[in-house]
Scaffold this active site. Sequence first.
Site, short mmCIF file in Angstrom:
data_model
loop_
_atom_site.label_atom_id
_atom_site.label_comp_id
_atom_site.label_asym_id
_atom_site.label_seq_id
_atom_site.Cartn_x
_atom_site.Cartn_y
_atom_site.Cartn_z
CG HIS A 136 24.54 75.63 53.27
ND1 HIS A 136 24.09 77.07 53.86
CD2 HIS A 136 24.08 74.63 54.37
CE1 HIS A 136 23.56 76.96 55.05
NE2 HIS A 136 23.24 75.54 55.12
CG HIS A 181 30.12 69.56 49.21
ND1 HIS A 181 30.32 68.67 50.10
CD2 HIS A 181 30.75 70.72 49.51
CE1 HIS A 181 31.29 69.05 50.85
NE2 HIS A 181 31.59 70.13 50.43
CG HIS A 185 33.09 74.82 48.69
ND1 HIS A 185 32.39 75.31 50.02
CD2 HIS A 185 33.34 73.22 49.13
CE1 HIS A 185 32.17 74.23 50.72
NE2 HIS A 185 32.98 73.08 50.30
CD GLU A 243 35.29 75.79 51.15
OE1 GLU A 243 35.21 74.44 51.58
OE2 GLU A 243 34.60 76.66 52.00
CG HIS A 298 35.34 69.94 49.53
ND1 HIS A 298 34.90 70.87 50.23
CD2 HIS A 298 36.65 70.08 49.11
CE1 HIS A 298 35.81 71.86 50.49
NE2 HIS A 298 36.89 71.63 49.73
CB THR A 352 35.34 74.38 54.83
OG1 THR A 352 34.16 73.87 54.02
CG2 THR A 352 36.36 73.63 54.76
CB THR A 353 29.98 74.72 56.04
OG1 THR A 353 29.60 73.27 56.26
CG2 THR A 353 30.43 74.75 54.70
N1 LIG Z 1 32.94 71.47 53.20
S1 LIG Z 1 33.42 70.19 53.93
O1 LIG Z 1 34.37 70.62 55.09
O2 LIG Z 1 33.69 69.30 53.05
C1 LIG Z 1 31.93 69.75 54.90
C2 LIG Z 1 31.62 68.51 54.73
C3 LIG Z 1 30.58 67.81 55.45
C4 LIG Z 1 29.70 68.70 56.15
C5 LIG Z 1 28.44 68.22 56.82
O3 LIG Z 1 28.37 66.87 56.83
N2 LIG Z 1 27.69 69.09 57.42
C6 LIG Z 1 26.50 68.42 57.99
C7 LIG Z 1 26.92 67.87 59.35
C8 LIG Z 1 27.65 68.31 60.51
C9 LIG Z 1 28.06 67.52 61.51
C10 LIG Z 1 27.19 66.23 62.00
C11 LIG Z 1 26.52 65.86 60.87
C12 LIG Z 1 26.05 66.60 59.69
F1 LIG Z 1 25.06 66.23 58.82
C13 LIG Z 1 30.11 69.90 56.31
C14 LIG Z 1 31.14 70.38 55.59
ZN LIG Z 2 33.09 71.43 51.14
#
Ligand SMILES: NS(=O)(=O)c1ccc(C(=O)NCc2ccccc2F)cc1
Ligand SMILES: [Zn+2]
Length: 261
Positions: free
Chosen positions: A63, A93, A95, A105, A118, A198-199
């Site tokens: 992603h 990371h 976007h 975003e 982010h 946001t994902t």
């Molecule tokens: N674009 S952002 O809003 O900054 C964003 C930051 C972190 C995640 C993430 O850690 N996802 C995996 C995840 C989600 C929930 C629990 C454990 C995980 F590894 C997703 C989006």
């Molecule tokens: Zn992000």
Amino acid sequence: GNLWGYGKEDGPSVWHKNYPVAQGDRQSPIDIVPHQASHDPSLGPVVLNYDQCTSIKIANNGHSVVVEFDDSDDRSVIRGGPLDNPYRLKQFHFHWGVKGCHGSEHTVAGNSYASELHLVHWNAVKYTTFGEAATAPDGLAVLGIFLQTGDDHRWLNMITDALYTVKFKGSAADFKGFNPKCLLPSSLHYWTYLGSLTTPPLHESVIWIVVKDPITVSEKQLGKLRTLLFTGEEEDQRTRMENNFRPPQLLKGRNVLWSFR
Ligand SMILES: NS(=O)(=O)c1ccc(C(=O)NCc2ccccc2F)cc1
Ligand SMILES: [Zn+2]
């Protein structure tokens, strides 16, 4: 198969089918309308203690490209601003879009930037693991930095020069000793509001701190992000990683606060 993505069939417009919270009351990103935000004089500056910063690896998770940190202690934390505790840096990371002006975003008065960085932190004072914090309303703090195009960013080259090692989904490589403080603008004036990942899984667990001033990177450097692939080495269909951003979501009565004078 992939649970979600950014394509026509699996993109932001259908995420609500598997992740109903997508239609919740504190979703991110949002369009920030500066003159509708409120100044909160009690909001102090955000403070980043990244000096003992220890990046470990760079990875392509299908992603985005993610740089991960050792979050086993409080060596890299963000504090102050809207935060009641120090929050530990876990990863950062990006976007981005497919060219020039779209790709961020968050938007500001309807205007997009070319990309958005982010820096993801979690509340290790109140919670034991990132996963636990990621489901709590005050579990995460994400610092958002806008990227605009112009001259080359001297330090972003350290990341873009490593991207060939993580071209395919599921690839990872050592990436030690990178301190993301070098990716911040000189002023950390910010907007802040309560939002979400946001994902997917889109958990409503993020205190968003969106920095007002962008950093400048070159079109050439952004182009290197677009050489990454959404797809794995074993897949015959190669799909370029681009437009990996969610559009702004409804504010639903939330207050956006600002810190700067
Ligand atoms: N674009 S952002 O809003 O900054 C964003 C930051 C972190 C995640 C993430 O850690 N996802 C995996 C995840 C989600 C929930 C629990 C454990 C995980 F590894 C997703 C989006
Ligand atoms: Zn992000």
